[in-house]
Each structure stands twice: as structure tokens, then as C-alpha cells.
Enzyme design. Structure first.
Site, PDB file in Angstrom:
ATOM      1  N   HIS A 373      -5.236  -0.960  -0.737  1.00 50.00           N
ATOM      2  CA  HIS A 373      -5.034  -1.501   0.612  1.00 50.00           C
ATOM      3  C   HIS A 373      -4.324  -0.554   1.558  1.00 50.00           C
ATOM      4  CE1 HIS A 373      -6.135  -5.744  -0.249  1.00 50.00           C
ATOM      5  NE2 HIS A 373      -5.757  -5.416  -1.469  1.00 50.00           N
ATOM      6  N   LYS A 564       1.729  -8.378  14.389  1.00 49.84           N
ATOM      7  CA  LYS A 564       1.525  -7.748  13.080  1.00 49.84           C
ATOM      8  C   LYS A 564       2.881  -7.227  12.643  1.00 49.84           C
ATOM      9  CE  LYS A 564      -1.468  -4.895  15.131  1.00 49.84           C
ATOM     10  NZ  LYS A 564      -2.672  -4.793  14.334  1.00 49.84           N
ATOM     11  N   ARG A 565       3.005  -6.770  11.384  1.00 55.40           N
ATOM     12  CA  ARG A 565       4.262  -6.161  10.972  1.00 55.40           C
ATOM     13  C   ARG A 565       4.614  -5.019  11.924  1.00 55.40           C
ATOM     14  NH1 ARG A 565       6.863  -8.038   6.092  1.00 55.40           N
ATOM     15  NH2 ARG A 565       8.164  -6.208   6.387  1.00 55.40           N
ATOM     16  N   LYS A 570       1.535   1.445  13.278  1.00 57.26           N
ATOM     17  CA  LYS A 570       0.813   0.421  14.059  1.00 57.26           C
ATOM     18  C   LYS A 570       1.069   0.576  15.556  1.00 57.26           C
ATOM     19  CE  LYS A 570       1.041  -2.911  10.198  1.00 57.26           C
ATOM     20  NZ  LYS A 570      -0.343  -3.324   9.853  1.00 57.26           N
ATOM     21  N   THR A 672      -6.668  -7.406   9.590  1.00 55.98           N
ATOM     22  CA  THR A 672      -7.378  -8.680   9.514  1.00 55.98           C
ATOM     23  C   THR A 672      -7.039  -9.537  10.733  1.00 55.98           C
ATOM     24  OG1 THR A 672      -5.602  -9.330   8.009  1.00 55.98           O
ATOM     25  CG2 THR A 672      -7.742  -8.884   7.016  1.00 55.98           C
ATOM     26  N   LYS A 676      -9.233 -12.213  13.355  1.00 56.46           N
ATOM     27  CA  LYS A 676      -8.827 -13.555  13.819  1.00 56.46           C
ATOM     28  C   LYS A 676      -8.895 -13.633  15.339  1.00 56.46           C
ATOM     29  CE  LYS A 676      -5.837 -13.517   9.820  1.00 56.46           C
ATOM     30  NZ  LYS A 676      -4.483 -13.202   9.335  1.00 56.46           N
TER      31      LYS A 676
HETATM   32  C1  KOT Z   1       1.856  -2.798   0.733  1.00 62.50           C
HETATM   33  C2  KOT Z   1       2.491  -2.106  -0.266  1.00 62.50           C
HETATM   34  C3  KOT Z   1       1.790  -1.219  -1.064  1.00 62.50           C
HETATM   35  C4  KOT Z   1       0.447  -1.030  -0.839  1.00 62.50           C
HETATM   36  C5  KOT Z   1      -0.195  -1.725   0.184  1.00 62.50           C
HETATM   37  C6  KOT Z   1       0.509  -2.599   0.969  1.00 62.50           C
HETATM   38  C7  KOT Z   1      -0.132  -3.345   2.018  1.00 62.50           C
HETATM   39  C8  KOT Z   1      -1.312  -3.108   2.668  1.00 62.50           C
HETATM   40  N1  KOT Z   1       0.375  -4.435   2.538  1.00 62.50           N
HETATM   41  N2  KOT Z   1      -0.418  -4.909   3.438  1.00 62.50           N
HETATM   42  N3  KOT Z   1      -1.449  -4.096   3.536  1.00 62.50           N
HETATM   43  C9  KOT Z   1      -2.520  -4.430   4.459  1.00 62.50           C
HETATM   44  O1  KOT Z   1      -3.551  -5.050   3.724  1.00 62.50           O
HETATM   45  C10 KOT Z   1      -4.519  -5.645   4.552  1.00 62.50           C
HETATM   46  C11 KOT Z   1      -5.491  -6.368   3.682  1.00 62.50           C
HETATM   47  O2  KOT Z   1      -6.331  -5.492   3.031  1.00 62.50           O
HETATM   48  C12 KOT Z   1      -5.176  -4.614   5.441  1.00 62.50           C
HETATM   49  O3  KOT Z   1      -6.024  -5.266   6.326  1.00 62.50           O
HETATM   50  C13 KOT Z   1      -4.127  -3.820   6.222  1.00 62.50           C
HETATM   51  O4  KOT Z   1      -4.743  -2.751   6.906  1.00 62.50           O
HETATM   52  C14 KOT Z   1      -3.073  -3.282   5.272  1.00 62.50           C
HETATM   53  O5  KOT Z   1      -2.050  -2.681   6.015  1.00 62.50           O
END
Ligand code: KOT
Length: 838
Positions: A373, A564-565, A570, A672, A676
Site C-alpha cells: 500500500h 485525509k491524514r 499529501k 480512496t 468517494k
Molecule cells: C501504513 C503503514 C505501512 C504501510 C502502508 C501504510 C498505509 C498505506 N496506510 N495507509 N495507506 C494507504 O492505503 C490506501 C489503501 O490502499 C491507499 O489508497 C493510500 O494511497 C495509502 O496511503
């Protein structure tokens, strides 16, 4: 006892009478629960009592589905998807369950007839915030879609006692409070103590040659923790499926305590009990940042071990040999947080169930699939070897063994290429040694995927390039999606009604059908309805903003939203720079024609991430200046809505006109929130990043506001030596904006407050804000010009929503099922009296 007979035995009264899905039965059951469960009568009942009474009434109505689903799966021996995720960001259950059961309107009517405010009752639910952001929310959307598509599935995770912290804003700064979501009890879960399992931690291993010549390993742990499952039903949309989310809670095992008690160390025993229970105490609030904390590794191992033991119990209950584990279960690893599962399944099969290594390895690789991710290097999990050995001594040995065999294979494929061997190794030995969890996940899985097309390409060419060269066929893309049930039907009832009145209700399960709205974009009447709905949603959000932020915003202004976070990549601060530029423009030309805009921000910063917290302070500081300035306050407003959550998101997305998706190209895996917004008719201003690219592809370039460098351009600029200060010097507007922040204009004259942020931008700017600033400002200018042509904007808004079908999580799940899981649908037949008599 025969399952069907047992379920049918309780059939006579409860299922037919109590579970009736009509309004009068619901009222009766609500009142019964108020009396019998809450122990209250109306004059004494609180809003929370009313919420709980309704929740229990609804729970009774879904138990029949839950029991029937379990019976159906057991009888069919159905292949099951296990979705392993350290986070499930579910959001409130009540509204969603009412929608999926098809009794939302009946429940509303029932409560209204009892003189209660239904929306107020719904608002009583404390949302289970068991996730940080995108990754956890994706898991929630996926289990929703699996239930809707009737795919047998189990979501496995951790029942954190404290979820993501509650954010408030004090003097412009983020302040965190613990999230006591279980305070009033949780009506949606059932504890299953009979399925508790034991998890070992720490200690050492003993290797012994047995008399028959085999080698056995015993792990003598220093601690035991018991994992108790709590099950929550996950309903499909208007079908009979109720799958399970099984979350593990850590408890001290009784037996282990006794040993210490017997030694007379009461205090020590109590401490040990407390420390075991700490395991599932709190969710780590770091998004995309690896912490390296021992407790975090223990959490990961804890829930993974519990879940795999649970799957083995299920197999044994169905008398299935463990050689067939991969046939019964397809296990998806939601990033590397559960990647220790690869070593744990090997340990369970080899050490505890005496399966030969090679056989166990085949089973393991066929069982797991891994989703990545993030491309952010600081989020890639790795554990210092000494820490890993301390917590999981046996797993380290197993990982060494896996690595040795794997690197032999690499050496055979690439003779003499020791650099490649070092790069691929499960152990990073370039400095202090680390276990690389992504490598463990890649080696132990038969499928590896990214979450948007660009992200998958970058995994193949960059982060996981060596693995791609080794096993190209393991890689595929699975673009993310979101559930239209929560994000449209529940969040935006007005739009849902208009859409369903226009094209029927099929779109809720087949989102592609929204295409049928396209011709309606040409109907002035439809456009006017569309606008009225957006306007009503904005009015509702404006009320929330007035209450929470004490700022009056105009529902006729453009709602320009970034939620978003909070993270540098970002680039919330890029939006901030643009707002300051607009502000300066208005101050310089007071008569400038500028359509009124309301900038809405929301999102949490990791508590230890200082720059992110400073970004929040900057946004609130700009709000303080702009919202009070009589020269501009009718045209510009800036608000930071505290505590962005699933609940708040449900109010925000439907009210947005413009969706800000402005990450540095190549940094956002997918996003995501962008989906939405699109579904709910917002237009996107965005970079060529993550799923933005695919959104633009489906809506067409004319219906998307694109700006900024592409990923190859970012790389090229990086390679040639990016000097942000040069960009600052060459752009007078940018200079003026930065100088204002630097000089304390947004910090009441304090020129030191934003220094770290300004200096970072001037001298490093790792996320290329300065390089994208001009392009962003110009693109925003185009947004403004388009907005004033109301009919055109509405047409674009309708087309955005009409073309959002691809981004249903139902599509994502179909993709996973077809290419990775191969788990067929199993429709559920409801158990009724009929089964007793038949
Ligand atoms: C957090 C810690 C370690 C590795 C990955 C993450 C992570 C990635 N936390 N949230 N993400 C988000 O995941 C979403 C679902 O796939 C993505 O749409 C988004 O771009 C990621 O930032």
C-alpha cells in the site's frame, strides 16, 4: 447435534416473530430491549439507551442471517477468504446494517412514531475507529463487498481497546484524547471465549534429534497470552449473507498466572496480567511510518497467530487435512503488518503438526497473497534483528531457513551476482541487521499486488524491482475501490433517491449502471435537481461547521475540500500556499471578481510528527487571519474541521464541490477519498498520482483539473539536483507568500513558529511544492472560471458521478477473486421453520 436442526430448534418463536422486518415488530422489539437489555423505561432512558435498544433490535434481525450463513458455509465446506489486517476502520454499524437489511425507512418511521429523533439516535454510536486511514478503511470496504458478493470470508484483526485518538483543535494546534469507544458497550460484537487460543512470546528454542532420526524444535516461551475472539456480523447488501469480522483481544491466561501466584509473587503476577492485556490496548497512530516498537511487533504476531490457529481449528472441525490448508483458505496480507504469518504458518505446520518442510512451504506459498500500500521508504517495515529475536526466537530461525533456501535459488538464477543476493535477502545486512517484512511477504506469497495502476508499475520498476525480475507472474494490479452502500446510499440519501428514481436501484450493487445518468446531464431539469441536492448537503455541512468551528460559511460558495491524514507528501501546505496567494490578490485588488470559496480541511497528524502538526497550525493560522478580515471574509473562508473520521466523512464527501488530490506524483499509492468525492459529484483537482490517473481516464480530461509534474518529471528534477530556493527567487508571487509565513503574518507576529516548515521548503522541499506551485495556482484559476458557469459545472459533476462505476470495491473484489483468490460465491439460504418441518 445437527446444525440445521439446532438452528431450527430456536426457530419457532424468535425467527418468525422477533426477526420480522416490519415496522410494528421493530417497535415492539425496541421497547422489549429497552426494558430487558437496558433495564430502563422511557422516562428514565438516555439517548444512549435508546440507541442501544434499537441496535439490539437490529442485531436480533441479523442473527438469523449470521447463523444461516455459518451453517451454509460449514455444510458446503466453502473456500474462504481470510483478510488479515492490523486495521479495520469500520465506521458506525447501525445505519449501514439498516440499509443492508432494507429496513432503514421502517426503522426511521418506527422511531419517529415513538416520538424519538432517529438521526439523533444514530449519532449516539461511537464509531469503532480501529484504523489510521486509507489502509484500514479499505479493509472495511472490502469485507462489505465480499459479503455483498456472497464470498465466504473472515476479516481477522485486533480488537483495540483504544482506537485512533480523538482530535480536537486548541489554539490552532492538534490535541489528542484517547478514544474510549467501548465505554457504553458494543452491541455489534459477540465474545467467543470458547474459541480462545494461546499465543507464545519470547524465550528460547531447543533443538533435539529424536530417536527416529528426525530433528524437532521446541519453543520455550517466556510469556503466554490468550487471544479471545470477538465476532461482528458483516451483512451483504439485501442478500442473506452475514460474514464475520473476528477481532482478537489479549487476555492473561489463567494457568500461567497460577505459576507465579504459587511462587507467592502476587504483585508480579498482576503485573504480568496487565502487560499481557496491553497487547491489544491501543492502535499505533502512525500512518505510513514504521516505528520499530516491540509492542507493535507483539501485536502483529499476536493477531496473526490467533488467526492462523483459528483457521486450523476450523479445518480440524471439518476434518480437513492440513495439506489442504491452501484449498480451504486464501489468506490476503493487508500490507506487511501481518507478514509474520508466513513464518507462523510454517511454524505451525512444521513444528506443531509435523509436516515436512518442503510440503509446508508449498502450502504456505499457495495460501498467501500480499498487497502493498505504499512506496514511501519510511513506511517499509523492518525489525532490528535483536528485537525480533527477543520476541520471536523461533520465527527468526524459520526466517533464516526460508532465506537460505531462497538465496540458493537466487544464486542459481544469477550466478556471481552477490549485489542482487544482498538486495533480495530477507535480512538487511548493510548496517545493523534488520528483518525486511516486505521481502518475507513477497517470498511467501504466490501473488503480489499494488493498489492502482501507477503504483503497481512503480512497485515493479522500483521498490520491488528485483522480485519482479525474479517472478514477473506473481505481480498484478488491483485498483482500490470503495463501497457505494456506505459512501453513497448511507452518506447521501438525497442523491440516492434522485439516482434511484431516475435509473432504478440496480446501481447500488452494479455501480457501472451509473452510466445511465450520462444522458441526464443534458437535462436542465435534472441538473437543477442535482444542484438542489448538493446545496442541501452543503447546508447540512455548514451547520456542522458552525457548531464545531464557530465559523459561518456560505452554502452558495464553492466547497473546496481536502480531507485525509496530514502528511507532507499529501501536501496540505500546497493548498495553504494557494489560499495565501488568493488572499494577497484580493488585498491588492479589492474589486477583483472572485467566486466565493470555502476551503475545508480535515485530518489527523501522527502525534509524534511535528511537521504535520505544524501544517495544521498553519492552516488554522490562515483561517484566523482570513475569516476575520472584512475585506475578504465574504469571499474566502478557511476552516479546519476537527476529528476527521468515517462519521464526519459521511457528511463531508456529499457536500464537496471540489476534491483536492494534490500529492507529489509517485507518492500516493492510490487514494480512496478521491473515489468517494467523485461518486458524490465533486470535481477533482489533482496530480498524475495514484488512482487520480484512472479517475481522469474514466471521466475524461475535460472533466478533471490536472496540474503538476508527472512521476518521471519528478524523478528527472530530483536527478538533476532540485534547488527549491531558485524557484522561490524566480516566482514573485511564491516569494511573497513564503515571506508572509516566514515573517509571522499567520502566527500573530511570531517569526519563529513556522520557521521549520519554511526552511524545509526553501532548502529541501522533498515533495516539490515549489516546483508545482505555479501549475497549481493556474489550475485553480481554471477551476474558478469553470465554477461560475453553473450549468457547465453541474454537467461535469453529473458526469463525474456517472463514470465512477469502476471505483466500487465490488469491482476490486471481483478482480481479486478472479485473479488471486478463486473463491466462488456461496449464496445463503435462510434457515426457517420450514427446515424443521421438512
Ligand atoms: C501504513 C503503514 C505501512 C504501510 C502502508 C501504510 C498505509 C498505506 N496506510 N495507509 N495507506 C494507504 O492505503 C490506501 C489503501 O490502499 C491507499 O489508497 C493510500 O494511497 C495509502 O496511503
Amino acid at each position: 447435534m445437527d446444525t440445521r436442526a439446532a438452528a431450527a430448534a430456536v426457530d419457532h418463536r424468535p425467527l418468525s416473530e422477533r426477526a420480522a422486518l416490519n415496522k410494528e415488530a421493530l417497535k415492539q422489539s425496541f421497547l422489549d430491549n429497552l426494558f430487558h437489555t437496558q433495564g430502563k423505561f422511557p422516562a428514565l432512558a438516555s439517548k444512549s439507551d435508546y440507541y442501544l435498544a434499537l441496535a439490539y433490535a437490529v442485531r436480533e434481525r441479523l442473527l438469523q442471517r449470521w447463523i444461516s450463513t455459518a451453517a451454509e458455509y460449514m455444510q458446503k465446506g466453502a473456500r474462504t477468504v481470510s483478510y488479515l489486517s492490523a486495521e479495520f476502520l469500520m465506521g458506525p454499524h447501525l445505519g449501514n446494517n439498516l440499509i443492508n437489511l432494507g429496513i432503514y425507512d421502517e426503522a426511521k418511521q418506527a422511531m419517529t412514531e415513538l416520538g424519538l429523533n432517529f438521526d439523533e439516535l444514530l449519532a449516539q454510536e461511537e464509531e469503532p475507529g480501529l484504523g489510521n486511514g486509507g489502509l484500514g478503511r479499505l479493509a472495511a470496504c472490502f469485507i462489505d463487498s465480499m459479503a455483498t458478493l456472497e464470498i465466504p470470508s473472515l476479516g481477522y484483526g485486533i480488537r483495540y481497546e483504544f482506537g485512533i485518538f480523538h482530535q480536537s483543535i486548541v489554539d490552532g494546534w492538534q490535541v489528542e484524547k484517547t478514544d474510549k469507544w467501548l465505554r457504553y458497550g458494543n452491541p455489534w460484537e459477540l465474545q467467543r471465549p470458547e474459541w480462545a487460543v494461546q499465543v507464545k512470546l519470547g524465550g528460547y528454542t531447543e533443538h533435539r534429534s529424536e530417536e527416529d532420526g528426525t530433528l524437532t524444535v521446541r519453543w520455550i516461551p517466556s510469556r503466554l497470552v490468550s487471544g479471545v475472539p470477538y465476532d461482528t456480523p458483516i451483512l451483504g447488501y439485501r442478500n442473506n449473507t452475514a460474514n464475520t469480522l473476528r477481532l482478537w483481544s489479549a487476555q492473561a491466561p489463567e494457568s500461567f498466572d497460577f505459576e507465579v501466584f504459587n511462587r507467592g509473587d502476587y504483585y508480579g503476577a498482576v503485573m504480568q496480567k496487565m502487560s499481557s492485556e496491553n497487547l491489544s490496548k491501543v492502535l499505533y497512530p502512525n500512518d505510513e511510518h514504521e516505528g520499530g516498537k516491540e509492542l507493535r511487533l507483539e501485536q502483529q504476531y499476536f493477531f496473526v497467530s490467533c488467526s492462523l490457529q483459528d483457521m486450523i481449528r476450523i479445518m480440524q472441525g471439518q476434518r480437513l487435512p492440513l495439506e489442504h490448508f491452501h484449498e480451504k483458505f486464501a489468506v490476503q496480507l493487508n500490507d506487511t503488518h501481518p507478514a509474520i504469518a508466513v513464518a507462523e504458518l510454517m511454524r505451525l505446520l512444521v513444528d506443531e503438526h509435523k509436516m515436512p518442510w518442503n510440503r509446508a512451504w508449498q502450502v504456505t506459498c499457495k495460501t498467501f497473497a500480499y498487497t502493498n500500500h505504499t512506496l514511501m521508504p519510511e513506511a517499509l517495515e523492518r525489525w532490528p534483528l535483536p528485537l525480533f529475536k527477543k520476541v520471536l526466537p523461533r520465527h527468526l530461525e524459520i526466517i533464516f531457513e526460508i532465506n537460505a533456501r531462497f538465496l540458493d535459488e537466487v544464486r542459481r538464477r544469477y550466478p556471481g551476482d552477490s549485489a542482487r543476493v544482498a538486495r533480495l535477502s530477507l535480512i538487511d545486512e548493510s548496517g545493523p541487521r534488520y528483518v525486511r517484512m516486505a521481502h518475507l511477504a513477497c517470498v511467501g506469497s504466490h501473488a503480489i499486488n499494488g493498489v492502482a495502476e501507477l503504483h503497481t508499475e512503480l512497485l515493479k520498476s522500483d521498490v520491488l524491482r528485483d522480485f519482479y525480475e525474479l517472478w514477473p507472474n506473481k505481480f498484478s494490479n488491483k485498483t482500490n475501490g470503495v463501497t457505494p452502500r456506505r459512501w453513497m446510499v448511507l452518506a447521501n440519501p438525497r442523491l440516492t433517491r434522485l439516482v434511484s428514481d431516475s435509473i432504478g436501484e440496480d446501481w447500488i450493487k452494479h455501480l457501472d449502471q451509473l452510466q445511465k445518468l450520462e444522458p441526464l446531464a443534458e437535462s436542465a431539469d435534472f441538473r437543477s435537481h442535482w444542484r438542489e441536492i448538493k446545496r442541501a448537503n452543503k447546508r447540512a455541512l455548514a451547520e456542522v461547521i458552525a457548531r464545531r468551528c464557530n465559523v459561518a460559511v456560505d452554502p452558495d460558495s464553492m466547497f473546496d475540500v481536502q480531507v485525509k491524514r496530514i502528511h507532507e507528501y499529501k501536501r496540505q501546505h500546497l493548498a495553504a500556499l494557494h489560499i495565501i496567494a488568493l488572499y494577497l490578490q484580493l488585498k491588492a485588488q479589492p474589486n477583483l471578481e472572485l467566486a466565493p470559496r470555502t476551503f475545508i480541511f480535515g485530518g489527523k497528524a501522527a502525534p509524534g510528527y511535528r511537521m504535520a502538526k505544524l501544517m495544521i497550525k498553519l492552516i488554522t493560522g490562515i483561517g484566523d487571519v482570513v475569516n476575520r478580515d472584512p475585506m475578504v471574509r465574504d469571499r474566502l473562508k478557511v476552516v479546519f474541521l476537527p476529528n476527521f473520521s468515517v462519521t464526519n466523512g459521511q457528511r463531508i464527501y456529499p457536500a464537496a464541490d471540489l476534491s483536492e488530490q494534490i500529492s507529489t506524483a509517485g507518492k500516493e499509492a492510490s487514494g480512496t477519498g478521491n473515489m468517494k468525492f467523485q461518486m458524490n459529484g465533486a470535481l477533482t483537482i489533482g496530480t498524475m498520482d495514484g488512482a487520480n490517473i484512472e479517475i481522469r481516464e474514466v471521466v475524461g480530461a475535460d472533466n478533471f483539473f490536472l496540474f503538476g509534474l508527472t512521476t518521471p518529471q519528478v524523478y528527472a528534477l530530483q536527478a538533476q539536483g532540485y534547488r527549491p530556493h531558485d524557484w522561490y527567487e524566480q516566482d514573485p508571487q511564491l516569494r511573497e507568500v513564503i515571506d508572509m509565513i516566514r515573517d509571522g503574518y499567520f502566527s500573530r507576529g511570531d517569526a519563529s513558529l513556522f520557521r521549520p516548515l519554511v526552511d524545509s521548503l526553501l532548502w529541501h522541499d522533498p515533495y516539490f511544492l515549489f516546483a508545482d506551485f505555479r501549475s497549481y495556482v493556474e489550475c485553480q484559476q481554471r477551476v474558478g472560471e469553470t465554477w461560475v458557469d453553473t450549468e457547465r459545472w453541474t454537467r461535469m459533476s453529473i458526469l463525474n458521478s456517472a463514470r465512477s462505476g469502476k471505483f466500487s470495491s465490488d469491482r476490486s473484489i471481483r478482480d481479486y477473486t478472479k485473479d488471486i483468490w478463486h473463491a466462488p460465491s456461496v449464496p445463503v439460504e435462510l434457515l426457517t421453520e420450514h427446515h424443521v418441518r421438512a
